[in-house]
Design an enzyme around this catalytic site. Structure first.
Site, short mmCIF file in Angstrom:
data_model
loop_
_atom_site.label_atom_id
_atom_site.label_comp_id
_atom_site.label_asym_id
_atom_site.label_seq_id
_atom_site.Cartn_x
_atom_site.Cartn_y
_atom_site.Cartn_z
N GLU A 1 -96.91 -31.13 42.52
CA GLU A 1 -95.92 -31.18 43.60
C GLU A 1 -96.36 -30.33 44.79
OE1 GLU A 1 -92.27 -29.35 42.36
OE2 GLU A 1 -91.06 -30.29 43.93
N LYS B 1 -87.95 -37.38 45.74
CA LYS B 1 -87.29 -36.56 44.71
C LYS B 1 -85.78 -36.69 44.80
CE LYS B 1 -87.64 -31.74 43.00
NZ LYS B 1 -88.39 -30.48 43.22
N CYS C 1 -90.68 -32.64 39.33
CA CYS C 1 -90.18 -31.33 38.94
C CYS C 1 -88.73 -31.30 38.45
CB CYS C 1 -90.42 -30.34 40.08
SG CYS C 1 -90.46 -28.62 39.49
#
Lengths: 293, 293
Positions: free
Chosen positions: B45, B118, B155
């Site tokens: 990331e 995300k 994440c």
């Protein structure tokens, strides 16, 4: 205001052939667990009988009973006497031809405070549950008891994050999984370790994802059946809301294990790892589809 | 017909201050991984920069770039040359005031085959991502590439079973999680082990629940910041569809790890543990609610 702390007890047992004897054993072990201070006591799935689902036999339906039957009567009596809540699995006869793999939540009043009917029904070699059990129709709930809110799920439900999530969203502080899972003897050497590990891992993950305690009470011991039999792998355990194992039973013997359910720990974990805050409820609609490809 | 087997490579790296240097390093390491035979290569990331979200600073928006920018250009070039697919995280500038934490899926053609923004944005001390990133609006998808279908998540998405489920239902054979997660130095001794373990456990559980491979590529090393800094915990790993760890990186150094993604293994696991068969899609509607209590 958070609930108070309390002790949970998980009874890992090896049911024998006689359902009456198993009920008497369960009552004794509930009494023993209450003596140790447990206020919420969990019995394993279908503890009244051997795991009859190893074969498809219409005579096995004779083992079923209504929710208001011998099991809830006997356990209700001891629950009231000892002021404990008991998670009582039953092979539920609802109507002719309609049977469920159920759990009665017996509160300290001795009454059935809630009923859960297993929603996810397995059907694999030696686990012929789709033959016996109509899938549950009561959804995923949490039941308010003397110790707080308890999410009841059963065995195969363990593999479904949706089930854990929904019970947790209902306010449960602990998810209890009465269970009957084990090894096929012919698979144990090659796959046994990974199977037990996957089973433990996914349940610990439910604890983590939802910030709840998770408690799985399994049966233990070998139950013979023509063509193989199952070695139930015991290993009942209690995990905290971050997936830390608080207590774990042996893989090969009857045992009762205990751990403290502390709502303050839920508060602490959810405050530091606030997963529930950020759920994208606007984007989860596809979960109700079978497949998206 | 199932896809073919292929090697995945996860690049665990310690970005330095200079974004150009990080891109050059990434290109080198993609080249190296391709040399080892990897066909799908995953970068961590926001690998172009230090983890700037440790503080809220409007100047950091200067680090963002459009999807068609330096990162996808350079990585597209090397992807085309080496005929590999690359998972390329970018700090995406979409419009003034609209930035995303994104992943471009670069296929072996060198083109961007898919974009993921995300969806779950954290915001915790030293992870001030809600300041920088607008939550994604592209949902949970799987992108068809030269090696098969890849589910891209990032994440904090790791903590959400819904995200993994939806990407898997889209047909992904592997879920990739570019990541930037680590320890607060002041917490490491007391909580570090449990944090890393929870992180690994929940992702292994996504593999198990969905019968897919899971691959997490984390950054590694200490990044200083006034008031503390973060020790990124590395430990990038690849799990098979039953949650078995196939490869795992160290917690304290840069490294590329590899494992084989074998669609036959997905077939085998889902055939023996047919969880997708029994999902109660009729009963999951509550998942789109914030809380049910």
């Amino acid at each position: 205001m958070p609930d108070s702390r309390y002790l949970i007890g998980l009874i890992q047992m090896s049911p024998e052939a006689d359902p009456k004897a198993n009920l008497a054993t369960a009552v004794d072990r509930v009494r023993e667990a209450a003596g140790e201070g447990a206020r919420l006591i969990v019995l394993p799935e279908l503890f009244r009988t051997r795991y009859f689902c190893q074969r498809e036999d219409p005579a096995c339906f004779d083992l079923a009973e209504p929710v208001s039957g011998a099991t809830t009567t006997a356990l209700g009596r001891v629950a009231r006497e000892l002021e404990v809540a008991v998670i009582a699995p039953i092979f539920e006869r609802r109507a002719p031809g309609v049977y469920h793999n159920s759990v009665a939540v017996i509160d300290a009043s001795g009454e059935v405070a809630g009923l859960y009917r297993k929603m996810h029904i397995p059907d694999d070699p030696a686990y012929y549950e789709k033959y016996y059990f109509t899938p549950g129709d009561l959804g995923f709930e949490a039941v308010r008891t003397i110790v707080g809110s308890v999410g009841t799920l059963i065995c195969w439900d363990q593999w479904y994050p949706e089930a854990a999530r929904l019970a947790a969203l209902r306010g449960a502080s602990v998810l209890v999984y009465p269970t009957a899972v084990g090894w096929h003897p012919h698979e144990k050497e090659a796959h046994g370790k990974a199977q037990l590990d996957a089973w433990r891992t996914i349940q610990r993950a439910h604890a983590i994802a939802n910030g709840v305690f998770v408690a799985a009470a399994n049966r233990v011991g070998f139950e013979e059946c023509a063509g193989g039999g199952i070695e139930f792998w015991g290993s009942s355990f209690i995990a905290d809301p971050f997936g830390v194992i608080l207590a774990e039973a042996a893989a090969d013997k009857e045992q009762t294990i205990y751990a403290e359910i502390d709502p303050e720990r839920i508060e602490e974990v959810r405050r530091n790892w606030p997963f529930l805050r950020d759920r994208r409820v606007d984007a989860y609609g596809g979960i109700t589809e079978r497949f998206l490809f």
